[in-house]
Scaffold this motif. Structure first.
Motif, PDB file in Angstrom:
ATOM      1  N   LYS A   1       0.809  -1.223   0.000  1.00 53.21           N
ATOM      2  CA  LYS A   1       0.000   0.000   0.000  1.00 53.21           C
ATOM      3  C   LYS A   1       0.846   1.279   0.000  1.00 53.21           C
ATOM      4  O   LYS A   1       0.529   2.239  -0.724  1.00 53.21           O
ATOM      5  CB  LYS A   1      -0.940   0.002   1.227  1.00 53.21           C
TER       6      LYS A   1
ATOM      7  N   ASN B   1       0.277   4.133  -2.712  1.00 54.74           N
ATOM      8  CA  ASN B   1      -0.251   5.450  -2.341  1.00 54.74           C
ATOM      9  C   ASN B   1       0.749   6.558  -2.655  1.00 54.74           C
ATOM     10  O   ASN B   1       0.364   7.661  -3.055  1.00 54.74           O
ATOM     11  CB  ASN B   1      -0.648   5.479  -0.870  1.00 54.74           C
TER      12      ASN B   1
ATOM     13  N   SER C   1      -5.422   8.962  -2.633  1.00 52.73           N
ATOM     14  CA  SER C   1      -5.116   7.548  -2.843  1.00 52.73           C
ATOM     15  C   SER C   1      -6.350   6.714  -2.541  1.00 52.73           C
ATOM     16  O   SER C   1      -7.360   7.244  -2.070  1.00 52.73           O
ATOM     17  CB  SER C   1      -3.982   7.167  -1.889  1.00 52.73           C
TER      18      SER C   1
ATOM     19  N   ASP D   1     -11.036   0.431  -3.266  1.00 53.60           N
ATOM     20  CA  ASP D   1     -10.536   1.398  -2.292  1.00 53.60           C
ATOM     21  C   ASP D   1     -10.554   0.807  -0.879  1.00 53.60           C
ATOM     22  O   ASP D   1     -10.836  -0.375  -0.712  1.00 53.60           O
ATOM     23  CB  ASP D   1     -11.397   2.674  -2.340  1.00 53.60           C
ATOM     24  N   LYS D   2     -10.317   1.647   0.103  1.00 47.98           N
ATOM     25  CA  LYS D   2     -10.166   1.181   1.484  1.00 47.98           C
ATOM     26  C   LYS D   2     -11.426   0.563   2.074  1.00 47.98           C
ATOM     27  O   LYS D   2     -11.353  -0.128   3.089  1.00 47.98           O
ATOM     28  CB  LYS D   2      -9.661   2.325   2.379  1.00 47.98           C
TER      29      LYS D   2
ATOM     30  N   TYR E   1      -5.940  -2.067  -4.707  1.00 49.24           N
ATOM     31  CA  TYR E   1      -4.969  -0.956  -4.709  1.00 49.24           C
ATOM     32  C   TYR E   1      -4.072  -1.051  -5.952  1.00 49.24           C
ATOM     33  O   TYR E   1      -3.774  -0.056  -6.598  1.00 49.24           O
ATOM     34  CB  TYR E   1      -4.136  -0.951  -3.421  1.00 49.24           C
TER      35      TYR E   1
END
Ligand code: UDP
Length: 235
Positions: free
Chosen positions: A46, A50, A195, A211-212, A226
């Protein structure tokens, strides 16, 4: 550029001083947190993703006239940025209802909003980042009227540019959070990151979450999501 002592460690990044007092180095971690730090984990790779996605988007936004803190990517995880005083606001734009907006207003996730919305939250973990309005921000001297107007106009412009950019890559930009900083001469610049940690990205055709939320909601496949965003952004 010499990396010197660590100044700060946040949930997803560390910040180091350099031998230039106007520049700092951000170092992206794989650590992931959600729900104000209650849920903790790691998403392998990650930090690298990012870092690269943020830098790519910030450089792209600069070409559209948005000033940012970006200076130079130093390594897979490290970037040289301007040292700024972060304005303690989470600036959130929404194009489609999701997350806390859906909960708060009882609106189904995925409902396209008739116009983009802007909201501010006070960056304060101890208080749980409460929502705050323009009057509160002025009354508490968090920003001036001029600064707030500039932040709002940059933010809507950023939304237009990012929405088009992602649309061309088969992604719907549902919502996102950005932060601004102030340089020593008082210039407002886009700071922090853009991000999959800070945006909701849904595949335009399958509506798959990239996404998260995959981490927040235990959906699995966060690494792949990601990676897919990096692939579509960098091309
Ligand atoms: N967001 C963020 N940091 C926060 C809160 C929200 O980056 O501390 C982002 C989040 O990823 C989403 C948008 O801001 O893209 C709106 O989030 P929301 O208010 O719906 O909160 P959540 O559902 O994430 O708690």
């Amino acid at each position: 550029m010499k990396k010197m002592q660590q100044m700060y460690e946040g949930k997803a990044k560390k910040v180091y001083a350099t031998d230039d007092p106007n520049l700092v180095i951000v170092d992206y971690k794989d650590d992931a947190t959600a729900f104000n730090g209650e849920k903790k984990g790691t998403i392998s790779g990650k930090g690298l993703i990012n870092n690269r996605v943020t830098n790519h988007l910030m450089q792209m936004l600069e070409t559209h006239g948005i000033p940012t803190h970006f200076v130079e990517e130093l390594s897979e995880r490290e970037t040289l940025v301007k040292r700024v005083a972060i304005i303690p606001l989470e600036v959130i734009v929404r194009n489609t209802a999701a997350g806390s907006f859906s909960k708060r207003f009882g609106v189904e996730e995925g409902r396209k909003l008739s116009s983009p919305t802007l909201e501010f939250c006070l960056k304060d973990d101890a208080l749980g980042d409460p929502m705050i309005n323009d009057y509160h921000i002025l009354a508490l001297d968090i920003a001036t009227r001029e600064e707030l107007d500039r932040i709002s106009s940059y933010t809507f412009q950023i939304n237009r540019v990012l929405t088009d950019y992602f649309k061309q890559r088969g992604i719907d930009l549902i919502d996102f959070k950005i932060e601004f900083g102030k340089t020593p001469d008082g210039t407002i610049v886009l700071a922090d990151e853009i991000s999959p940690d800070t945006c909701r990205f849904w595949d335009s055709t399958t509506h798959e979450k990239l996404d998260k939320d995959r981490f927040r909601r235990d959906l699995g496949g966060e690494q792949e999501a990601y990676q897919e965003i990096l692939r579509r952004v960098i091309g």
